[in-house]
Design an enzyme around this catalytic site. Structure first.
Site, short mmCIF file in Angstrom:
data_model
loop_
_atom_site.label_atom_id
_atom_site.label_comp_id
_atom_site.label_asym_id
_atom_site.label_seq_id
_atom_site.Cartn_x
_atom_site.Cartn_y
_atom_site.Cartn_z
CG HIS A 224 -31.15 95.04 7.48
ND1 HIS A 224 -31.67 93.83 7.87
CD2 HIS A 224 -31.37 95.90 8.51
CE1 HIS A 224 -32.20 93.95 9.08
NE2 HIS A 224 -32.04 95.20 9.49
CB CYS B 283 -31.09 89.61 7.25
SG CYS B 283 -31.49 89.07 5.61
CD GLU B 284 -36.14 84.92 10.19
OE1 GLU B 284 -35.69 84.45 11.24
OE2 GLU B 284 -37.36 84.94 9.91
CG HIS B 285 -35.96 87.78 5.23
ND1 HIS B 285 -35.90 88.91 6.02
CD2 HIS B 285 -37.11 87.17 5.53
CE1 HIS B 285 -37.00 88.99 6.75
NE2 HIS B 285 -37.75 87.95 6.49
CG HIS B 286 -31.70 88.33 1.52
ND1 HIS B 286 -32.55 89.16 2.19
CD2 HIS B 286 -32.17 88.26 0.25
CE1 HIS B 286 -33.51 89.60 1.37
NE2 HIS B 286 -33.29 89.06 0.18
CB CYS C 65 -30.50 91.78 2.30
SG CYS C 65 -31.60 92.37 3.57
CD GLN D 169 -32.95 96.47 13.01
OE1 GLN D 169 -32.38 96.37 11.93
NE2 GLN D 169 -33.15 97.64 13.60
N1 LIG Z 1 -39.05 93.21 8.62
C1 LIG Z 1 -37.79 92.87 8.31
N2 LIG Z 1 -37.51 92.65 7.03
C2 LIG Z 1 -36.25 92.33 6.73
C3 LIG Z 1 -35.24 92.17 7.67
N3 LIG Z 1 -34.10 91.82 7.03
C4 LIG Z 1 -34.43 91.79 5.72
N4 LIG Z 1 -35.73 92.10 5.52
C5 LIG Z 1 -36.54 92.21 4.30
O1 LIG Z 1 -37.09 90.97 3.98
C6 LIG Z 1 -37.69 91.13 2.69
C7 LIG Z 1 -37.68 89.84 1.93
O2 LIG Z 1 -38.41 90.13 0.77
P1 LIG Z 1 -38.58 89.13 -0.45
O3 LIG Z 1 -39.39 89.84 -1.48
O4 LIG Z 1 -39.07 87.80 0.04
O5 LIG Z 1 -37.07 88.90 -0.92
P2 LIG Z 1 -36.28 89.58 -2.11
O6 LIG Z 1 -36.88 89.17 -3.41
O7 LIG Z 1 -34.83 89.30 -1.93
O8 LIG Z 1 -36.60 91.13 -1.88
P3 LIG Z 1 -35.74 92.41 -2.28
O9 LIG Z 1 -34.77 92.61 -1.16
O10 LIG Z 1 -36.76 93.53 -2.36
O11 LIG Z 1 -35.06 92.16 -3.58
C8 LIG Z 1 -36.92 92.28 2.04
O12 LIG Z 1 -37.81 93.37 1.90
C9 LIG Z 1 -35.82 92.60 3.06
O13 LIG Z 1 -35.46 93.97 3.03
C10 LIG Z 1 -35.58 92.39 9.03
O14 LIG Z 1 -34.74 92.25 9.94
N5 LIG Z 1 -36.86 92.74 9.29
ZN LIG Z 2 -32.10 90.16 4.13
#
Ligand SMILES: Nc1nc2c(ncn2[C@@H]2O[C@H](COP(=O)(O)OP(=O)(O)OP(=O)(O)O)[C@@H](O)[C@H]2O)c(=O)[nH]1
Ligand SMILES: [Zn+2]
Length: 205
Positions: free
Chosen positions: A163, A94-97, A165, A135
């Site tokens: 996921h 996942c590109e966020h984490h 994360c 995704q």
């Molecule tokens: N739409 C989408 N969201 C994703 C995907 N993979 C991870 N995420 C979400 O990206 C979001 C990033 O949220 P942030 O609030 O910036 O990060 P964070 O503080 O780590 O958030 P939490 O996971 O709620 O603790 C999270 O809600 C993840 O679940 C994906 O493939 N698609």
């Molecule tokens: Zn993630």
């Protein structure tokens, strides 16, 4: 990713090659040492000396799809029903984490004048999964690529993935999965074709 078409009358073979952007693995390893140390990880502990290097190589490997040739054949039998590859296991980051998300892809097409080697439906999933991803975007990229390369009458893609994360940290929604879909052509426009796709794909079963 490079796609160059080599066409003959019957079999069409299109090499799909991954263009690894310049990677500085030594630089990445130094950065990993700095990051882990800053996080309080004791890299002098037995077994951890090689960890930054392993970590970097593992990430690089997970961001490197395997090369393949896209082979397509004339649809000589005039097969005009759905072709569905179910439960294609995939893994992505996942590109966020940069944590893994893993699950199953269901990839279908309604043939036009050409059909493709079945393994290519799994290859294309890997092609787009092996990089930091979202995704929704991954789902669309697989569907768009099949539409553009094969020019079928319809394309359907469903991804069902967990996921890390979401399940191992953060929301800790253990056992939850995310389902996304992308449809093109008749699978988007024709209700019966769309229903048949979802019926036969049996997502999650
Ligand atoms: N739409 C989408 N969201 C994703 C995907 N993979 C991870 N995420 C979400 O990206 C979001 C990033 O949220 P942030 O609030 O910036 O990060 P964070 O503080 O780590 O958030 P939490 O996971 O709620 O603790 C999270 O809600 C993840 O679940 C994906 O493939 N698609
Ligand atoms: Zn993630």
């Amino acid at each position: 990713m490079t796609v160059t078409s080599i066409t003959n009358a019957r079999v069409d073979r299109v090499p799909v090659r991954h263009n690894a952007t310049a990677r500085d693995l030594a630089g990445a390893e130094q950065a990993a040492v700095a990051m882990l140390t800053a996080l309080g990880v004791d890299l002098k502990r037995e077994g951890m000396a090689e960890t930054p290097g392993r970590m970097v190589r593992a990430l690089a490997e997970m961001c490197t799809p395997r090369d393949f040739d896209l082979t397509t054949f004339p649809n000589e039998a005039g097969y005009d029903q759905l072709v569905i590859e179910r439960r294609i296991r995939f893994q992505s980051l996942c590109e966020h984490h940069l944590l893994p998300f893993t699950g199953f892809a269901y990839v279908a097409y309604l043939p036009g004048t050409r059909i493709l080697g079945l393994s290519k439906l799994a290859r294309v999933v890997e092609l787009f999964a092996c990089q930091p991803q979202v995704q929704e975007q991954l789902t669309q990229q697989i569907a768009d690529w099949l539409r553009d390369q094969l020019k079928p009458k319809g394309v359907g893609v469903v991804l069902d993935a967990e996921h890390m994360c979401m399940t191992l940290r953060g929301a800790r929604a253990e056992g939850s999965t995310t389902v996304t879909s992308a449809l093109h052509g008749l699978l988007l426009d024709d209700l019966r074709a769309r229903e048949e796709f979802f019926l036969l794909a049996k997502v999650g079963i």
